[in-house]
Design an enzyme around this catalytic site. Structure first.
Site, mmCIF file in Angstrom:
data_model
loop_
_atom_site.group_PDB
_atom_site.id
_atom_site.type_symbol
_atom_site.label_atom_id
_atom_site.label_comp_id
_atom_site.label_asym_id
_atom_site.label_seq_id
_atom_site.Cartn_x
_atom_site.Cartn_y
_atom_site.Cartn_z
ATOM 1 N N TYR A 153 -0.872 0.227 -15.888
ATOM 2 C CA TYR A 153 0.158 0.633 -14.923
ATOM 3 C C TYR A 153 0.641 -0.584 -14.120
ATOM 4 C CZ TYR A 153 2.148 2.628 -10.640
ATOM 5 O OH TYR A 153 2.965 2.902 -9.563
ATOM 6 N N SER A 163 2.898 1.667 0.305
ATOM 7 C CA SER A 163 3.902 2.415 -0.468
ATOM 8 C C SER A 163 3.889 3.899 -0.098
ATOM 9 C CB SER A 163 3.578 2.278 -1.959
ATOM 10 O OG SER A 163 4.253 3.254 -2.717
ATOM 11 N N GLN A 214 6.658 1.284 3.288
ATOM 12 C CA GLN A 214 7.779 1.350 2.330
ATOM 13 C C GLN A 214 8.195 2.797 2.110
ATOM 14 O OE1 GLN A 214 7.005 2.417 -1.244
ATOM 15 N NE2 GLN A 214 9.218 2.642 -1.522
ATOM 16 N N TYR A 268 10.390 5.649 0.041
ATOM 17 C CA TYR A 268 11.232 6.180 -1.029
ATOM 18 C C TYR A 268 11.938 7.382 -0.448
ATOM 19 C CZ TYR A 268 9.228 3.609 -5.009
ATOM 20 O OH TYR A 268 8.859 2.641 -5.915
ATOM 21 N N THR A 325 13.237 1.122 -0.140
ATOM 22 C CA THR A 325 13.436 0.715 -1.538
ATOM 23 C C THR A 325 14.698 1.359 -2.096
ATOM 24 O OG1 THR A 325 11.081 0.381 -1.860
ATOM 25 C CG2 THR A 325 12.396 0.697 -3.841
ATOM 26 N N ARG A 385 8.476 3.173 -18.671
ATOM 27 C CA ARG A 385 7.428 2.195 -18.989
ATOM 28 C C ARG A 385 6.562 2.775 -20.106
ATOM 29 N NH1 ARG A 385 6.736 2.479 -12.574
ATOM 30 N NH2 ARG A 385 8.893 1.883 -12.147
ATOM 31 N N LYS A 441 14.963 -3.288 0.173
ATOM 32 C CA LYS A 441 14.269 -3.864 -0.985
ATOM 33 C C LYS A 441 14.944 -3.457 -2.299
ATOM 34 C CE LYS A 441 9.650 -3.866 -3.091
ATOM 35 N NZ LYS A 441 9.746 -3.082 -4.332
ATOM 36 N N HIS A 464 12.101 -4.954 -8.800
ATOM 37 C CA HIS A 464 10.958 -4.039 -8.853
ATOM 38 C C HIS A 464 9.898 -4.550 -9.844
ATOM 39 C CE1 HIS A 464 10.291 0.111 -7.167
ATOM 40 N NE2 HIS A 464 9.249 0.043 -7.956
ATOM 41 N N ASP A 469 10.810 -11.103 -4.209
ATOM 42 C CA ASP A 469 9.581 -10.818 -4.955
ATOM 43 C C ASP A 469 9.882 -10.765 -6.444
ATOM 44 O OD1 ASP A 469 10.302 -8.252 -5.915
ATOM 45 O OD2 ASP A 469 9.256 -7.210 -4.311
#
Ligand SMILES: Cc1cc2nc3c(=O)[nH]c(=O)nc-3n(C[C@H](O)[C@H](O)[C@H](O)COP(=O)(O)O)c2cc1C
Length: 381
Positions: free
Chosen positions: A25, A107, A128, A130, A156, A165, A252, A276, A307
Site C-alpha cells: 500500500y 490524515s 489533513q 478530505y 487535499t 493502484r 495540497k 499525491h 512533496d
C-alpha cells in the site's frame, strides 16, 4: 542485521516486517507507477555545485513553514492507514516529529484519531482534510481539529476520485485486514507486527467510525468510504472550508501553474506542489520538475512547499534550492515506522537531516536560508 545508512535500508527492513498488503500500500503508485518512479528519478537528474574553501562552521537548517518554526524544512506528509504499518503508527510518528521540531500531518484516513494523537503530543500538529459528500461529517472534522488545537489545516485537492493502484486490488487491501487465508498468511509471516497489533485497539479508521452518521460497523465503513470522496469539490468549497477553519490553510495537490494561480487567489497560506506521491494521475510529471514553473507563476504571492520522491536530505536541499520553503515526506517516514516504530521515524529524520547538513556544507552554505538556485550546477553562471 546490516547497518541502516539511508532510506532504502529502512525500506528493505520495512518490507521484512510489515505484512505485504500494507507494505505494498505504501510502495505503490497508480497504474504503471510511471509518475511514482519519475518523482524519485527526476531528483537524481539535478546536479549540485561543489564549492571549496568556504567557512563551514556553525551551520543551521532551522527555518519556518507557514510562519511556524521548524528545525529543518521537512514535515511528515499525511498518509492513510499509517497505524497499519505499525500499531499506533500515527501516535508514534507524531511523537517523533514533535521531538524533532517538525510538523506531523494527520490524515483524515488515519487509524488513530485526531483525539488519539492529541492525547500523546504536547505541541500542535497539522490535520489533513478530505472533503466528503456528507458535509456534516466534514464540518465536524474541522471542528474536532480546531478543538485539538491543530495549527494548520492541509486541504487535499487531488483526490476527488481515487486513482487505481493495482497492488491494492490484487492484495484485497482493507483495514483491518479480512480474515481470508491470504491475509492470514501475510500477517502470520510477520509475527512482531501481529504482537504489537494485538496490543492495541486502534485497528480501523477512528476519525470516521462513530463520527460519520451511517458508519457504525466495518461493513458500513467500506461502503461509506467507497462513495464518499466528493467528485464535485470546487474552488468555491475552499472558501467555506477556510472560513469554518479560521486558521492557517495549506492547499495540497497543485501540479499546474494555472491551478497554482487559482490557489494563490484563495488567500491560503501555502500550497504543496504534489501529485499525491504518484498515486493519482499516472502519466503526470514529477513534482520536482513542475516546481520551477510554479515558483515562477506564484512564488511571490504564496508560500510554496513540495512533496513526492524525496528520499534523502539532498533531495530536500534541491527542492529548497528551486524555491520550496518546505517539503513533506511520505514513504521515507512510513518505511522507518514499519521497520522500527517510533525509533525508525526518528532514524529516517536523522538520516535526512545529516545528508542535508553535509550537502549544504559541501555546496558552500552554512544556513538553509541562503540556499538558492546557485547551489545547483545547471543554474550557476
Ligand atoms: C501510503 C500513503 C498514503 C497516503 N495517504 C494520503 C492521505 O490520506 N491524504 C493525503 O492528502 N495524501 C496521502 N498520501 C500522499 C502523501 O501525503 C504525499 O503526497 C506523498 O506520499 C509524497 O510522496 P512520497 O511518499 O514520495 O514522499 C499518501 C501517500 C502514501 C504513500
Amino acid at each position: 542485521m546490516t547497518q541502516i545508512l539511508d532510506i532504502s535500508d529502512l525500506k528493505a527492513l520495512a518490507r521484512r516486517r510489515v505484512p505485504k498488503l500494507f507494505f505494498d500500500y505504501a510502495d505503490s503508485g497508480a497504474w504503471t507507477e510511471g509518475t511514482y518512479r519519475a518523482n524519485e528519478e527526476d531528483f537524481t537528474k539535478i546536479k549540485l555545485r561543489q564549492r571549496v574553501l568556504v567557512d563551514m562552521t556553525n551551520r543551521s537548517l532551522e527555518t519556518t513553514m507557514i510562519g511556524q518554526k521548524v528545525s529543518m524544512p521537512v514535515a511528515l506528509a499525511p498518509t492513510g492507514l499509517t497505524g497499519m504499518q505499525h500499531a499506533d503508527g500515527e501516535m508514534l510518528a507524531a511523537q517523533a516529529a514533535e521531538a524533532y521540531g517538525i510538523p506531523f500531518t494527520l490524515s483524515t484516513m488515519s487509524i488513530c484519531s485526531i483525539e488519539d494523537v492529541a492525547s500523546v503530543t504536547t505541541k500542535p500538529f497539522w490535520f489533513q482534510l478530505y472533503v466528503m459528500r456528507e458535509r456534516e461529517f466534514v464540518l465536524n472534522l474541522i471542528d474536532r481539529a480546531k478543538a485539538a488545537k491543530c495549527s494548520a489545516l492541509v486541504l487535499t485537492l487531488d483526490l476527488q476520485i481515487l486513482g487505481q493502484r493495482h497492488k491494492d486490488l490484487r492484495n484485497g487491501l482493507s483495514a483491518p485486514p479480512r480474515m481470508t487465508p491470504k491475509h492470514l498468511w501475510m500477517m502470520a509471516t510477520r509475527p512482531g507486527w501481529c504482537m504489537k497489533m494485538l496490543g492495541t485497539n486502534r485497528r480501523t479508521f477512528r476519525n470516521i467510525v462513530g463520527h460519520a452518521k451511517s458508519v457504525t460497523d466495518l461493513s458500513s465503513l467500506h461502503a461509506w468510504t467507497a462513495e464518499q470522496f466528493d467528485p464535485q469539490l470546487s474552488w468555491k468549497d475552499v472558501e467555506w472550508i477556510k472560513e469554518r477553519w479560521g486558521g492557517p490553510l495549506i492547499l495540497k495537490g497543485i501540479l499546474d501553474p494555472e491551478d497554482a494561480k487559482m490557489a494563490a487567489k484563495t488567500g491560503a497560506d501555502a500550497i504543496i506542489v504534489s501529485n499525491h506521491g504518484g498515486r493519482q494521475l499516472d502519466g503526470a510529471p514529477s513534482s520536482i520538475s513542475m516546481l520551477p514553473k510554479i515558483i515562477d507563476a506564484v512564488g511571490d504571492q504564496i508560500e510554496v512547499h513540495l512533496d513526492g520522491g524525496i528520499r534523502s536530505g539532498q533531495d530536500v536541499l534541491k527542492a529548497v534550492a528551486l524555491g520550496a520553503k518546505g517539503t513533506f515526506i511520505g514513504r521515507p517516514f512510513l518505511y522507518g515506522l514499519g521497520a522500527m516504530g517510533k525509533d525508525g521515524v526518528t532514524l529516517a529524520l536523522d538520516i535526512i537531516r545529516k545528508e542535508m547538513d553535509i550537502t549544504m556544507a559541501l555546496c558552500g552554505k552554512r544556513n538553509i536560508a541562503d540556499v538558492g538556485r546557485d547551489v545547483l550546477a545547471d543554474y550557476a553562471r
